[in-house]
Structure formats: structure tokens, C-alpha cells
Design a protein around this motif. Structure first.
Motif, PDB file in Angstrom:
ATOM      1  N   LYS A   6      -4.652   4.676   9.619  1.00 43.40           N
ATOM      2  CA  LYS A   6      -3.788   4.881  10.787  1.00 43.40           C
ATOM      3  C   LYS A   6      -2.490   4.083  10.761  1.00 43.40           C
ATOM      4  N   GLY A   7      -2.195   3.406   9.671  1.00 43.60           N
ATOM      5  CA  GLY A   7      -0.989   2.586   9.601  1.00 43.60           C
ATOM      6  C   GLY A   7      -1.342   1.181   9.156  1.00 43.60           C
ATOM      7  N   GLY A  58      -1.831  -3.867  13.466  1.00 44.08           N
ATOM      8  CA  GLY A  58      -0.439  -3.431  13.430  1.00 44.08           C
ATOM      9  C   GLY A  58       0.540  -4.443  13.979  1.00 44.08           C
ATOM     10  N   SER A 155       7.441  -1.616   9.852  1.00 42.12           N
ATOM     11  CA  SER A 155       7.264  -1.070   8.512  1.00 42.12           C
ATOM     12  C   SER A 155       7.246  -2.194   7.489  1.00 42.12           C
ATOM     13  N   TYR A 175      -0.215   9.570   4.220  1.00 40.46           N
ATOM     14  CA  TYR A 175       1.200   9.422   4.551  1.00 40.46           C
ATOM     15  C   TYR A 175       1.975  10.677   4.139  1.00 40.46           C
ATOM     16  N   ILE A 188       5.440   8.148   6.536  1.00 39.54           N
ATOM     17  CA  ILE A 188       4.868   7.890   7.859  1.00 39.54           C
ATOM     18  C   ILE A 188       3.505   8.576   7.961  1.00 39.54           C
ATOM     19  N   VAL A 189       2.553   7.909   8.621  1.00 40.05           N
ATOM     20  CA  VAL A 189       1.261   8.524   8.911  1.00 40.05           C
ATOM     21  C   VAL A 189       1.377   9.317  10.208  1.00 40.05           C
ATOM     22  N   GLY A 192      -0.465   8.205  13.547  1.00 40.29           N
ATOM     23  CA  GLY A 192      -0.964   6.863  13.303  1.00 40.29           C
ATOM     24  C   GLY A 192      -0.610   5.895  14.412  1.00 40.29           C
ATOM     25  N   ASN A 193      -0.864   4.616  14.167  1.00 41.02           N
ATOM     26  CA  ASN A 193      -0.508   3.608  15.151  1.00 41.02           C
ATOM     27  C   ASN A 193       0.998   3.366  15.136  1.00 41.02           C
ATOM     28  N   ARG A 196       3.204   2.582  11.485  1.00 47.25           N
ATOM     29  CA  ARG A 196       2.765   3.661  10.590  1.00 47.25           C
ATOM     30  C   ARG A 196       3.763   3.984   9.477  1.00 47.25           C
ATOM     31  N   THR A 197       4.745   3.114   9.250  1.00 49.11           N
ATOM     32  CA  THR A 197       5.843   3.436   8.329  1.00 49.11           C
ATOM     33  C   THR A 197       5.826   2.543   7.100  1.00 49.11           C
ATOM     34  N   PHE A 221      -4.140  -1.933   5.543  1.00 50.25           N
ATOM     35  CA  PHE A 221      -4.067  -0.706   6.313  1.00 50.25           C
ATOM     36  C   PHE A 221      -5.269  -0.615   7.242  1.00 50.25           C
TER      37      PHE A 221
END
Length: 309
Positions: A6-7, A58, A155, A175, A188-189, A192-193, A196-197, A221
Motif C-alpha cells: 500500500k505504499g 507511512g 516519496s 506500482y 504510484i500505488v 495506496g496510503n 504511495r510514491t 513497504f
């Protein structure tokens, strides 16, 4: 293609001085220290975690501060810059704040339409603050107001000599390519959360990075739980990656594998979280030790550098 990731969960780096590291992330950046523990493999070295109020996946930057560790050359095969999310329109407030703390490497630029403030950490670690629409709640206990506080990760930049194989890996991990300009490709996912980048910066002629103070050791991740983690591990093994067994890190479960570009990836669970051994009001205050090192408490408490004072 995997759908469990999810990021970002956390980013872990190396430092040369625990007190300086703690002061920078809490006093300058205004993050909360959510855990004070030790390196599982070197218990005479801290493992410090900084993030939002509860250390949400995150948001957490973590450090192994090896006393007097030397810096290493920067180059390809590493995460070169870690970016945090800040509210739109707050770059100038951060520039003003950095001036009062004499932060190094400060500059501004724009990437994929987003304004960024670039800056260096105490060991030459490279960071950015990225203006973005991010509704995560910041920690405001260290003198940074809520209207400008860091929301969490935006990111990370992977610096690679050749992006091809790592781009394929990211695609396998869920991704999608979102944008490209010059030698930088953004992934990017979807769904995702808020962290996510991943940006890949391709530098064909650059030398290889070393590992030392200011270097990112690994990026992690996020997956929801251990069941999802096992699914990811089995899929990576089936694809030919050498993946560690699941390791209990007290606050999450972890697996690790090396990417084709040389960057160390971790996949970490969102459970059980940093409040498993401290209540939320007192996160990061007491020295927490892995059970296998609890017998060393008296020696470690006398040896480890006080973080404040």
C-alpha cells in the motif's frame, strides 16, 4: 502483480550521533519520537523512530546512530532523497524556520508540478518537503504548528544506473508509472496510503554509493498484516528473489530482499504498532529493549548517550 502493498511503511538510515539526530528530527522538523529502542543486531546502538502521534505507517523515519560513523560517497544503488509532505503554501514558512536553525543544503525546486524545499540532515542526508494536498494529521508537540506540520512521507528517490529491472519490480509490487520527465520516472500505488510514491532517478554514468552516516539503509513497504506479508513473500520467492524469513521487530513483522539496483527493500506489517508496549501519551520516552536484550538493560542504560540535555 501484487495488490497487498500500500505504499511506504518506514525509511531507515544511519547517523553518527544520537543526540544530534534526535534534536534535528524533533526540534527542527517537529516530528514525534515514537520509540527509543536499540538495534536488534547491535544493542549498544540506538534505534530511534520519528513520526506522527502514533507512528502511523507511512510517517516513520528511523535511525541507527552509530557513534562517530563516517559518511559514505553518494551515488547509484541507494535511496538518495527522502521526501516529506507539507501543506500547500507552506514552503516559505519552512524556509524561514530552516534559516533560524542554520539547516544546510537548503534550496527550492519543482518536480511534476509540486513545489519542493530541499535540505540536508546533520549527516548530509538529503531530504525534501513537498507541497501537496494531504489531510493526514501532523504531530504538533515540538513547536511546529499544525498548519505547516509534516504530514508523513511523500516519496523516496531511488538513484540507479539503469532503471529497467527495478521499474519491473515496482510494477510487480503493484506500482504504476505515473509520470516521466528527463531522467526521473514516477511510480504510484493506486489506492495506496498517502506515502504511495517512488521516484527513480536514472544516472548511467554515476559511481556506486557507499554506506555510512547519512545513508539510507533500507526502505520498507506497508502491508496490512502477516497474512498479506506471507502472500508477498511467497510471490517474491516464486519470482526468483532471495527473501529473508519473517522477522519479529516488536512493532511490526519484517521481510527483506535486495533489489536489482542494489537498494534493500523491506515489507513490514502495519500491526502491532508502536503502542504495544507504551501508551500513546508516553511513546518514545522510555528505553524499550527487545526481550533477548533485556538482561543488558543496566549496562545499556549506562552506556547509551542521553538524547536530551
Amino acid at each position: 502483480m501484487l495488490t497487498q502493498i500500500k505504499g511506504l511503511h518506514h525509511v531507515t538510515s544511519l547517523a553518527s550521533d544520537a543526540r544530534t539526530n534526535n534534536a534535528f528530527f524533533t526540534n527542527v522538523l517537529g516530528l514525534r519520537r515514537v520509540k527509543k529502542t536499540v538495534n536488534f543486531d547491535a544493542p549498544d546502538v540506538y534505534h530511534l523512530y520519528y513520526g506522527d502521534e502514533v507512528g502511523s505507517p507511512g510517517t516513520v523515519m528511523t535511525y541507527f546512530p552509530f557513534p562517530r560513523a563516517a559518511r559514505a560517497p553518494k551515488g547509484v544503488g541507494e535511496v538518495g532523497r527522502t521526501a516529506f509532505s507539507i501543506p500547500s503554501g507552506t514552503s516559505q514558512a519552512w524556509l524561514d524556520r530552516f534559516a533560524t536553525f542554520d539547516v544546510g543544503g537548503v534550496a527550492t525546486d519543482e518536480r511534476f508540478g509540486e513545489k519542493r524545499v530541499l535540505f540536508d540532515g546533520p549527516d548530509g542526508d538529503q531530504f525534501a518537503l513537498v507541497e501537496s494536498d494531504d489531510d493526514r494529521t501532523p504531530w504538533t508537540g515540538n513547536g511546529v504548528s499544525g498548519d505547516m506540520g509534516i504530514r508523513g512521507f511523500h516519496s523516496t528517490d531511488m538513484r540507479l544506473r539503469d532503471a529497467g529491472a527495478s521499474a519491473e519490480l515496482l510494477s510487480f509490487m503493484g506500482y504504476e508509472k505515473a509520470d516521466q520527465k528527463d531522467n526521473i520516472t514516477r511510480f504510484i500505488v493506486p489506492g495506496g496510503n498517502d506515502a504511495r510514491t517512488i521516484d527513480i532517478e536514472e544516472l548511467p554514468g554515476a559511481g556506486s554509493a557507499g554506506q555510512g552516516a547519512g545513508s539510507v539503509h533500507h526502505i520498507a513497504f506497508a502491508v496490512e498484516n502477516r497474512a498479506r506479508q506471507i502472500e508477498v513473500r511467497e510471490a517474491l520467492l516464486d519470482t526468483g528473489y532471495q527473501v529473508t524469513p519473517v522477522i519479529d521487530r516488536d512493532y511490526f513483522y519484517a521481510i527483506y530482499f535486495r533489489t536489482p539496483g542494489g537498494v534493500l527493500f523491506e515489507v513490514a506489517t502495519n500491526e502491532p504498532g508502536f503502542d504495544r508496549d507504551e501508551d500513546t501519551a508516553h511513546l518514545g520516552e522510555a528505553l524499550k529493549l527487545p526481550s533477548q536484550h533485556e538482561h543488558l538493560r543496566a549496562r545499556l542504560e549506562s552506556y547509551l548517550q542521553p538524547l536530551e540535555g
